[in-house]
Design a protein around this motif. Sequence first.
Motif, mmCIF file in Angstrom:
data_model
loop_
_atom_site.group_PDB
_atom_site.id
_atom_site.type_symbol
_atom_site.label_atom_id
_atom_site.label_comp_id
_atom_site.label_asym_id
_atom_site.label_seq_id
_atom_site.Cartn_x
_atom_site.Cartn_y
_atom_site.Cartn_z
ATOM 1 N N SER A 64 0.822 -1.211 0.000
ATOM 2 C CA SER A 64 0.000 0.000 0.000
ATOM 3 C C SER A 64 0.856 1.260 0.000
ATOM 4 O O SER A 64 0.534 2.257 -0.657
ATOM 5 N N LEU A 65 1.994 1.241 0.694
ATOM 6 C CA LEU A 65 2.896 2.395 0.698
ATOM 7 C C LEU A 65 3.453 2.639 -0.700
ATOM 8 O O LEU A 65 3.467 3.775 -1.190
ATOM 9 N N TYR A 66 3.913 1.580 -1.360
ATOM 10 C CA TYR A 66 4.459 1.718 -2.705
ATOM 11 C C TYR A 66 3.385 2.216 -3.681
ATOM 12 O O TYR A 66 3.666 3.030 -4.565
ATOM 13 N N HIS A 67 2.154 1.715 -3.511
ATOM 14 C CA HIS A 67 1.082 2.090 -4.437
ATOM 15 C C HIS A 67 0.645 3.533 -4.218
ATOM 16 O O HIS A 67 0.458 4.297 -5.177
ATOM 17 N N ASP A 68 0.466 3.923 -2.943
ATOM 18 C CA ASP A 68 -0.029 5.273 -2.658
ATOM 19 C C ASP A 68 0.947 6.349 -3.145
ATOM 20 O O ASP A 68 0.521 7.441 -3.555
ATOM 21 N N HIS A 69 2.245 6.058 -3.105
ATOM 22 C CA HIS A 69 3.245 7.051 -3.516
ATOM 23 C C HIS A 69 3.726 6.826 -4.944
ATOM 24 O O HIS A 69 4.656 7.504 -5.383
ATOM 25 N N ASN A 70 3.113 5.880 -5.652
ATOM 26 C CA ASN A 70 3.445 5.622 -7.059
ATOM 27 C C ASN A 70 4.944 5.386 -7.230
ATOM 28 O O ASN A 70 5.605 5.955 -8.104
ATOM 29 N N LEU A 71 5.500 4.526 -6.384
ATOM 30 C CA LEU A 71 6.936 4.283 -6.383
ATOM 31 C C LEU A 71 7.298 3.250 -7.440
ATOM 32 O O LEU A 71 6.482 2.412 -7.820
ATOM 33 N N ASP A 72 8.541 3.312 -7.883
ATOM 34 C CA ASP A 72 9.037 2.405 -8.908
ATOM 35 C C ASP A 72 10.439 1.942 -8.520
ATOM 36 O O ASP A 72 10.994 2.368 -7.501
ATOM 37 N N VAL A 73 11.005 1.080 -9.337
ATOM 38 C CA VAL A 73 12.343 0.569 -9.081
ATOM 39 C C VAL A 73 13.344 1.731 -9.069
ATOM 40 O O VAL A 73 13.254 2.649 -9.888
ATOM 41 N N ASN A 74 14.286 1.688 -8.111
ATOM 42 C CA ASN A 74 15.336 2.687 -7.900
ATOM 43 C C ASN A 74 14.842 3.953 -7.214
ATOM 44 O O ASN A 74 15.652 4.852 -6.966
ATOM 45 N N ASP A 75 13.542 4.043 -6.907
ATOM 46 C CA ASP A 75 13.098 5.126 -6.034
ATOM 47 C C ASP A 75 13.643 4.881 -4.629
ATOM 48 O O ASP A 75 14.048 3.774 -4.279
ATOM 49 N N VAL A 76 13.652 5.914 -3.803
ATOM 50 C CA VAL A 76 14.353 5.859 -2.520
ATOM 51 C C VAL A 76 13.381 6.102 -1.371
ATOM 52 O O VAL A 76 12.519 6.993 -1.449
ATOM 53 N N LEU A 77 13.529 5.310 -0.315
ATOM 54 C CA LEU A 77 12.831 5.529 0.955
ATOM 55 C C LEU A 77 13.835 6.092 1.952
ATOM 56 O O LEU A 77 14.921 5.539 2.138
ATOM 57 N N MET A 78 13.489 7.201 2.603
ATOM 58 C CA MET A 78 14.305 7.780 3.667
ATOM 59 C C MET A 78 13.654 7.401 4.997
ATOM 60 O O MET A 78 12.537 7.828 5.303
ATOM 61 N N LEU A 79 14.337 6.576 5.780
ATOM 62 C CA LEU A 79 13.777 5.997 7.000
ATOM 63 C C LEU A 79 14.496 6.571 8.215
ATOM 64 O O LEU A 79 15.734 6.638 8.242
ATOM 65 N N SER A 80 13.719 6.985 9.222
ATOM 66 C CA SER A 80 14.295 7.488 10.467
ATOM 67 C C SER A 80 13.367 7.078 11.616
ATOM 68 O O SER A 80 12.149 7.013 11.453
ATOM 69 N N PRO A 81 13.934 6.780 12.785
ATOM 70 C CA PRO A 81 13.103 6.358 13.925
ATOM 71 C C PRO A 81 12.383 7.540 14.562
ATOM 72 O O PRO A 81 12.910 8.654 14.634
ATOM 73 N N SER A 83 9.842 6.674 17.450
ATOM 74 C CA SER A 83 9.766 6.105 18.783
ATOM 75 C C SER A 83 9.881 4.600 18.636
ATOM 76 O O SER A 83 10.094 4.094 17.527
ATOM 77 N N GLU A 84 9.749 3.877 19.696
ATOM 78 C CA GLU A 84 9.902 2.430 19.637
ATOM 79 C C GLU A 84 8.806 1.827 18.757
ATOM 80 O O GLU A 84 7.619 1.968 19.041
ATOM 81 N N GLY A 85 9.213 1.163 17.690
ATOM 82 C CA GLY A 85 8.273 0.527 16.785
ATOM 83 C C GLY A 85 7.642 1.464 15.772
ATOM 84 O O GLY A 85 6.821 1.023 14.961
ATOM 85 N N ARG A 86 8.000 2.743 15.761
ATOM 86 C CA ARG A 86 7.425 3.720 14.826
ATOM 87 C C ARG A 86 8.553 4.451 14.091
ATOM 88 O O ARG A 86 9.556 4.822 14.703
ATOM 89 N N TYR A 87 8.327 4.651 12.775
ATOM 90 C CA TYR A 87 9.366 5.227 11.934
ATOM 91 C C TYR A 87 8.740 6.240 10.980
ATOM 92 O O TYR A 87 7.584 6.111 10.576
ATOM 93 N N ARG A 88 9.534 7.241 10.641
ATOM 94 C CA ARG A 88 9.141 8.229 9.640
ATOM 95 C C ARG A 88 9.717 7.814 8.290
ATOM 96 O O ARG A 88 10.884 7.461 8.201
ATOM 97 N N VAL A 89 8.892 7.842 7.240
ATOM 98 C CA VAL A 89 9.336 7.464 5.908
ATOM 99 C C VAL A 89 9.032 8.599 4.934
ATOM 100 O O VAL A 89 7.936 9.160 4.939
ATOM 101 N N SER A 90 10.050 8.966 4.157
ATOM 102 C CA SER A 90 9.900 9.953 3.081
ATOM 103 C C SER A 90 10.275 9.290 1.767
ATOM 104 O O SER A 90 11.216 8.497 1.712
ATOM 105 N N CYS A 91 9.546 9.601 0.708
ATOM 106 C CA CYS A 91 9.735 8.955 -0.583
ATOM 107 C C CYS A 91 10.383 9.938 -1.560
ATOM 108 O O CYS A 91 9.918 11.071 -1.701
ATOM 109 N N VAL A 92 11.452 9.499 -2.199
ATOM 110 C CA VAL A 92 12.147 10.291 -3.216
ATOM 111 C C VAL A 92 11.972 9.575 -4.544
ATOM 112 O O VAL A 92 12.441 8.450 -4.719
ATOM 113 N N ILE A 93 11.274 10.211 -5.474
ATOM 114 C CA ILE A 93 10.972 9.594 -6.768
ATOM 115 C C ILE A 93 12.050 9.988 -7.764
ATOM 116 O O ILE A 93 12.338 11.163 -7.954
#
Length: 465
Positions: A64-81, A83-93
């Motif tokens: 669902s994350l890939y679909h909602d952001h229309n991501l494709d091969v070689n696109d980038v996810l920026m991941l940062s913590p 809190s415990e068990g929760r992460y922030r994700v930013s999509c770079v197309i």
Amino acid sequence: MTAALRYIITRPCLSEGTLTVAKYLRTLFSADLAGQTLHLTDEQERDYPVQMSENAKQLTGLSSLYHDHNLDVNDVLMLSPVSEGRYRVSCVIKPHTDRLNAALATKPDPAPRRVVINATPHVREVRMERSQPSAAQAAVTESRRPDQSKEEQRLIKTTDLPESKAVQVHAESVHTEPARRDSGVKVGVGRHAGPSGEPQASSQTPSERAAEPKRSETKRPEPLRPSASGAAPKSVSSAAPELAALETLADQLGELARLTGYQVEYLGGAEAGPVRLRADLGSHGYDMVLALSEAEQQHPAFQQSTYRALLTWEKDLSTASPRFTREALGALLEHARLAPLTPVDLRGYWNTSSFDLDSVASLAELVSAHLVQRGTFSYVLATLAQQPAHSIVDPSRLAERLGSGVNTAELRSILETLCRAPFMALLPLPGGQFYLRSDVPTLLAELSEYAQGVSKRLSPSRVRA
């Protein structure tokens, strides 16, 4: 706050809705989270629950994350913590196709999925198959005639993929079937081409043709090499893995040395005994000794080397010493042909308990990053080609034309590179602008002439003794 980590999306990730927890991501997704449900939150505060696998090596449920952001091969996810068990994700197309156009309202075609054609203990053969939404098309697939040629079946499956996906499909085939390059040994056994180029019936009996491996259906037919007796080449023995039939271990290690810069030395004589891979890098140098059998682990050089491993197969998990698998060697060679790999890049992988296909998957991300950088440079050049010679380049306007695929820092670095030799295409101006000396086609032609001139001066016939 912990810096965000980059994750480059691969085709398996996109088609299966997963994220592979590579070694550099283990600081973010530790083994303690195995089997737990984690939550990713995007910039629109949408929550995406994902599941960590029991071995803590993969996250599932990202479709669902890939679909909602229309991501494709070689696109980038920026991941940062967060809190415990929760992460922030930013999509770079990245700039792939017209999907960056916000006015595109049509629903994207379903992503191709991997279909396993044949699997052995050492090689898994897959092909990319795009699901057909039309019932009529599905009926055609199901009712395919048995007498339809294997080449036609292969073309039906592969022509659905857009040309821009060719690099990614090749990268996946590197990981899953490292021994597929010389497929002509397997394809065409029992068949040969006549003068007109059409396949002719062979002298094999129907029972012999039925016993042929099914994986030949997905191979590209190639002319068979004529043998001394004129007969078809013998099939590989079932006791020997298919990789051994395609190229010998000496060939593979020699190719690895040529591509990566190692020196190969056989400690037991001509292509025998433990094999030393030596990196002559001065204070950064090291050596890696591969034992070809358990008995060779007793060799003195094996115990004295910087790193050591037993060369084995992926399915062999009985050894307690560090191992390097033949499947990983084949996949490593394919990656080294795509992008430059050095002993410096590989040193950390030797210093592990197992250099296997999982380790090569992490290397695939490094190779993908090299290809993305090259593609970004080409994308900027293609955009600059739209401007005439002796014009002003405004980085802010150029960034607007490039879209979100190239960030400001990358663009500034590329423009500064084009200001230096041997390019000399741009001249820096006050205010952050640049002067374009010549158009891009002329620039590339001049670079080609420069490279040819340097090559002639470096030819062996001109080198003085």
